[in-house]
Design a protein around this motif. Structure first.
Motif, PDB file in Angstrom:
ATOM      1  N   ARG A 131      51.915 -42.738 129.511  1.00 15.12           N
ATOM      2  CA  ARG A 131      53.135 -42.246 130.621  1.00 15.12           C
ATOM      3  C   ARG A 131      54.242 -41.894 129.836  1.00 15.12           C
ATOM      4  NH1 ARG A 131      53.761 -47.315 129.771  1.00 15.12           N
ATOM      5  NH2 ARG A 131      55.710 -47.404 128.406  1.00 15.12           N
ATOM      6  N   TYR A 132      54.543 -40.826 130.478  1.00 10.52           N
ATOM      7  CA  TYR A 132      55.668 -40.250 130.385  1.00 10.52           C
ATOM      8  C   TYR A 132      56.770 -41.026 130.645  1.00 10.52           C
ATOM      9  CZ  TYR A 132      53.912 -35.591 130.951  1.00 10.52           C
ATOM     10  OH  TYR A 132      52.867 -34.359 130.816  1.00 10.52           O
ATOM     11  N   GLU A 133      57.897 -40.926 128.932  1.00 10.88           N
ATOM     12  CA  GLU A 133      59.382 -41.228 129.683  1.00 10.88           C
ATOM     13  C   GLU A 133      60.242 -40.084 129.276  1.00 10.88           C
ATOM     14  OE1 GLU A 133      60.127 -44.018 126.702  1.00 10.88           O
ATOM     15  OE2 GLU A 133      58.455 -45.194 127.072  1.00 10.88           O
ATOM     16  N   LYS A 134      61.384 -39.525 130.090  1.00  9.30           N
ATOM     17  CA  LYS A 134      62.085 -38.318 130.496  1.00  9.30           C
ATOM     18  C   LYS A 134      63.244 -38.947 130.184  1.00  9.30           C
ATOM     19  CE  LYS A 134      59.071 -35.780 133.148  1.00  9.30           C
ATOM     20  NZ  LYS A 134      59.014 -35.225 133.936  1.00  9.30           N
ATOM     21  N   LEU A 135      64.575 -38.258 130.094  1.00 11.46           N
ATOM     22  CA  LEU A 135      65.660 -38.699 130.089  1.00 11.46           C
ATOM     23  C   LEU A 135      66.932 -37.431 131.222  1.00 11.46           C
ATOM     24  CD1 LEU A 135      67.852 -40.046 128.753  1.00 11.46           C
ATOM     25  CD2 LEU A 135      67.740 -37.981 126.861  1.00 11.46           C
ATOM     26  N   GLU A 136      67.131 -38.414 131.646  1.00  7.57           N
ATOM     27  CA  GLU A 136      68.638 -37.008 132.798  1.00  7.57           C
ATOM     28  C   GLU A 136      69.206 -36.807 131.523  1.00  7.57           C
ATOM     29  OE1 GLU A 136      68.627 -37.042 135.622  1.00  7.57           O
ATOM     30  OE2 GLU A 136      67.281 -38.448 136.280  1.00  7.57           O
ATOM     31  N   ILE A 137      69.770 -35.342 131.738  1.00 13.33           N
ATOM     32  CA  ILE A 137      70.381 -35.046 130.689  1.00 13.33           C
ATOM     33  C   ILE A 137      72.170 -33.652 131.589  1.00 13.33           C
ATOM     34  CG2 ILE A 137      68.776 -34.477 128.882  1.00 13.33           C
ATOM     35  CD1 ILE A 137      68.216 -31.364 130.039  1.00 13.33           C
ATOM     36  N   TYR A 167      61.839 -34.540 128.201  1.00 11.69           N
ATOM     37  CA  TYR A 167      60.669 -35.573 128.198  1.00 11.69           C
ATOM     38  C   TYR A 167      60.848 -35.661 126.371  1.00 11.69           C
ATOM     39  CZ  TYR A 167      57.366 -33.234 131.398  1.00 11.69           C
ATOM     40  OH  TYR A 167      56.904 -32.439 132.330  1.00 11.69           O
ATOM     41  N   ARG A 168      60.872 -37.040 126.664  1.00 11.31           N
ATOM     42  CA  ARG A 168      60.732 -37.579 125.425  1.00 11.31           C
ATOM     43  C   ARG A 168      59.725 -38.382 124.468  1.00 11.31           C
ATOM     44  NH1 ARG A 168      65.009 -36.792 121.925  1.00 11.31           N
ATOM     45  NH2 ARG A 168      65.944 -38.820 121.619  1.00 11.31           N
ATOM     46  N   ARG A 169      59.038 -38.731 125.251  1.00 12.28           N
ATOM     47  CA  ARG A 169      57.697 -39.790 124.727  1.00 12.28           C
ATOM     48  C   ARG A 169      56.813 -39.606 126.157  1.00 12.28           C
ATOM     49  NH1 ARG A 169      62.325 -42.346 123.360  1.00 12.28           N
ATOM     50  NH2 ARG A 169      62.380 -43.440 121.136  1.00 12.28           N
ATOM     51  N   ASN A 170      55.750 -39.272 125.016  1.00 13.56           N
ATOM     52  CA  ASN A 170      54.199 -40.037 125.823  1.00 13.56           C
ATOM     53  C   ASN A 170      53.847 -41.566 125.500  1.00 13.56           C
ATOM     54  OD1 ASN A 170      54.899 -37.078 126.742  1.00 13.56           O
ATOM     55  ND2 ASN A 170      53.430 -36.345 125.987  1.00 13.56           N
ATOM     56  N   LEU A 202      44.290 -47.393 119.014  1.00 15.36           N
ATOM     57  CA  LEU A 202      45.673 -47.727 118.449  1.00 15.36           C
ATOM     58  C   LEU A 202      46.499 -47.727 119.759  1.00 15.36           C
ATOM     59  CD1 LEU A 202      45.911 -45.654 114.541  1.00 15.36           C
ATOM     60  CD2 LEU A 202      45.560 -48.530 115.426  1.00 15.36           C
ATOM     61  N   ASP A 203      47.802 -47.992 119.633  1.00 14.95           N
ATOM     62  CA  ASP A 203      48.462 -47.778 120.782  1.00 14.95           C
ATOM     63  C   ASP A 203      49.155 -46.592 119.891  1.00 14.95           C
ATOM     64  OD1 ASP A 203      49.586 -50.026 121.953  1.00 14.95           O
ATOM     65  OD2 ASP A 203      48.997 -51.253 120.176  1.00 14.95           O
ATOM     66  N   ALA A 204      50.209 -45.394 120.346  1.00 15.43           N
ATOM     67  CA  ALA A 204      50.106 -44.591 119.945  1.00 15.43           C
ATOM     68  C   ALA A 204      51.619 -43.966 120.977  1.00 15.43           C
ATOM     69  CB  ALA A 204      49.012 -43.337 120.678  1.00 15.43           C
ATOM     70  N   VAL A 205      52.526 -43.393 120.034  1.00 15.81           N
ATOM     71  CA  VAL A 205      53.109 -42.349 121.053  1.00 15.81           C
ATOM     72  C   VAL A 205      53.296 -41.084 120.729  1.00 15.81           C
ATOM     73  CG1 VAL A 205      56.327 -42.185 121.253  1.00 15.81           C
ATOM     74  CG2 VAL A 205      54.599 -44.688 121.354  1.00 15.81           C
ATOM     75  N   VAL A 206      53.884 -39.964 122.119  1.00 18.24           N
ATOM     76  CA  VAL A 206      54.182 -39.033 121.117  1.00 18.24           C
ATOM     77  C   VAL A 206      55.324 -38.113 121.774  1.00 18.24           C
ATOM     78  CG1 VAL A 206      54.019 -35.927 121.205  1.00 18.24           C
ATOM     79  CG2 VAL A 206      51.816 -37.988 121.367  1.00 18.24           C
ATOM     80  N   TYR A 207      56.442 -38.463 120.241  1.00 19.49           N
ATOM     81  CA  TYR A 207      57.901 -37.987 120.667  1.00 19.49           C
ATOM     82  C   TYR A 207      57.881 -36.480 120.487  1.00 19.49           C
ATOM     83  CZ  TYR A 207      62.680 -38.618 119.782  1.00 19.49           C
ATOM     84  OH  TYR A 207      64.409 -38.249 119.110  1.00 19.49           O
ATOM     85  N   HIS A 208      59.199 -36.229 121.384  1.00 20.16           N
ATOM     86  CA  HIS A 208      59.728 -35.257 121.960  1.00 20.16           C
ATOM     87  C   HIS A 208      60.914 -34.651 121.765  1.00 20.16           C
ATOM     88  CE1 HIS A 208      56.109 -34.128 123.862  1.00 20.16           C
ATOM     89  NE2 HIS A 208      56.313 -34.816 124.444  1.00 20.16           N
ATOM     90  N   GLY A 209      61.478 -33.929 120.355  1.00 26.90           N
ATOM     91  CA  GLY A 209      62.910 -33.734 119.999  1.00 26.90           C
ATOM     92  C   GLY A 209      64.058 -33.304 120.953  1.00 26.90           C
ATOM     93  N   ARG A 210      64.895 -33.792 120.773  1.00 32.68           N
ATOM     94  CA  ARG A 210      66.099 -33.443 121.995  1.00 32.68           C
ATOM     95  C   ARG A 210      67.047 -32.461 120.410  1.00 32.68           C
ATOM     96  NH1 ARG A 210      70.644 -36.238 125.147  1.00 32.68           N
ATOM     97  NH2 ARG A 210      71.478 -34.474 125.990  1.00 32.68           N
TER      98      ARG A 210
END
Length: 426
Positions: free
Chosen positions: A223-229, A236-239, A334-342
């Motif tokens: 699931r994508y988590e996104k941020l309005e800029i 993109y912030r997290r998968n 495992l629970d997993a997240v890919v974090y995208h820096g901003r």
């Protein structure tokens, strides 16, 4: 002439660098083919030391000669390492008599307008759309067809959210279209036309698969988590990795199976982005290549297998792939997240603070930290994945621990780079 079976990898950028190693584990060498006269700037370059040889096939006139040259390597597969290589990989696999998705629908696997129209012809739920080089025509379409609803404007054949705008009125559509036409896509080609599509309201997901002769394995759903800029842009912030046994994974998978059939993707990897709208799953786009942000070791830990190794198995040992993986889905170990820096910084990287990188890497949930920039590189405010300066792979059995470490990563990310502001003398 070689006596060793070979995989031909076209444009092995980014995650494509995992493919030669994956084939080598199965006793298969690799030959790299570049589809452009020179490597594409801005993409993580192919690691040519992992290849037996390298060939350049920069235009359609060179395909015949390339086919003759590759035949000497006893190829068992020809596939794309990155999206730019899809059309040539289709042509080479077809001409060499290998497992192939064929060239008949190659354009629809790259051109997002043709992609959506292929779904429409197959009766598959898809966006309304118009492609044009005239910003005024696109604005008029938005005013008439969409009647005040939001419209997505983007390049026809780019990737990584490059040049994607969410527009609230026809004026924004026209301005966004002009911005796209004035820019080059991620593969350094001028944008000759712009795609406007109806806005798909809902949560966006990634569905990664590998197929062999149409036998599909789902290698991950995120699931994508996104941020309005602002300015009609989202980053993109997290998968976030989903449990394959829970909703909406089954519905997403069934929909992607229909998409694969409509676009003739029967062999190799695919990376689909799908929005779960009130009417059901609807395609954003699909690419006949690996997930560009994959990390093989991370996927092995979280999913039990990685998309590159699965792809190599599908081509080198299709019978084994079918027996072990055909018609199945991943397990979430495992629970997993890919974090995208901003970042909001704009300038030149003077130094990378390795102590900060090490602090992030030492967090209990962190599998790997990828600081994408080096001293001397330009850093710009983040507007898409290409301008995200940091990627962090997290895995843990405890979701609360993942979230806590995620907060720490956000606190530290702006300290990774020492930046000399744009215009500052050296």
């Amino acid at each position: 002439m070689t006596t060793e079976a070979t995989a031909v990898i076209v444009d092995g950028y980014s995650a494509g660098n995992f493919l030669p190693t994956a084939f080598r584990r199965l006793g298969v060498a690799s030959v790299h083919v570049l589809s452009t006269p020179r490597p594409i700037a801005g993409l993580a370059p192919p690691r040519l030391d992992r290849y037996q040889d390298a060939v350049v096939c920069a235009d359609a006139d060179a395909v015949d000669g390339t086919v003759r040259a590759l035949a000497a390597y006893r190829p068992l597969a020809a596939l794309a390492g990155a999206e730019s290589g899809v059309p040539l990989a289709d042509a080479l696999s077809e001409r060499l008599g290998l497992a192939t998705n064929g060239s008949g629908l190659s354009a629809a696997r790259r051109d997002k307008y043709l992609m959506t129209e292929a779904l429409r012809r197959a009766g598959i739920r898809c966006a309304r759309q118009l492609a044009s080089a005239d910003p005024g025509e696109l604005a008029a379409w938005a005013a008439g067809s969409e009647r005040g609803r939001p419209v997505v404007v983007k390049p026809i054949s780019s990737s990584a959210a490059d040049g994607v705008y969410i527009c609230r009125d026809p004026g924004e559509v026209e301005r966004a279209a002009r911005a796209v036409l004035a820019a080059r896509d991620r593969f350094r080609r001028p944008n000759a036309a712009v795609l406007a599509q109806s806005y798909l309201d809902g949560t966006e997901y990634v569905v990664d698969v590998v197929t062999a002769y149409g036998h599909r394995y789902v290698s991950g759903v995120w699931r994508y988590e996104k941020l309005e800029i602002g300015g009609g842009r989202r980053v993109y912030r997290r998968n976030v990795l989903l449990d394959p046994g829970r909703s909406p994974v089954q519905d997403l998978t069934a929909y992607v199976d229909d998409v694969l059939a409509a676009l003739g993707i029967r062999h190799g990897p695919a990376h689909a982005e799908v929005i779960m709208t009130p009417d059901g799953p609807t395609l954003v786009e699909i690419a006949a290549r690996l997930n560009g942000g994959m990390d093989a070791g991370f996927q092995d830990r979280c999913l039990g297998a990685n998309q590159a190794d699965l792809t190599a198995l599908a081509y080198a040992r299709p019978g084994e792939f079918r027996r072990r993986y055909g018609g199945r889905s991943y397990e979430r170990r495992l629970d997993a997240v890919v974090y995208h820096g901003r970042t909001r910084m704009d300038g030149t990287v003077a130094a990378v603070d390795r102590s900060v990188v090490d602090r992030i890497a030492a967090l209990p949930t962190v599998h790997h930290v990828e600081a994408k920039l080096a001293p001397g590189d330009r850093i710009r405010p983040t507007v898409d994945l290409a301008t995200s300066p940091l990627r962090v792979y997290q895995a843990c059995a405890d979701p609360a621990r993942l979230a806590a470490d995620g907060v720490t990563i956000e606190d530290l990310e702006d300290l990774v780079y020492d930046v000399r502001p744009a215009g500052t003398p050296r």
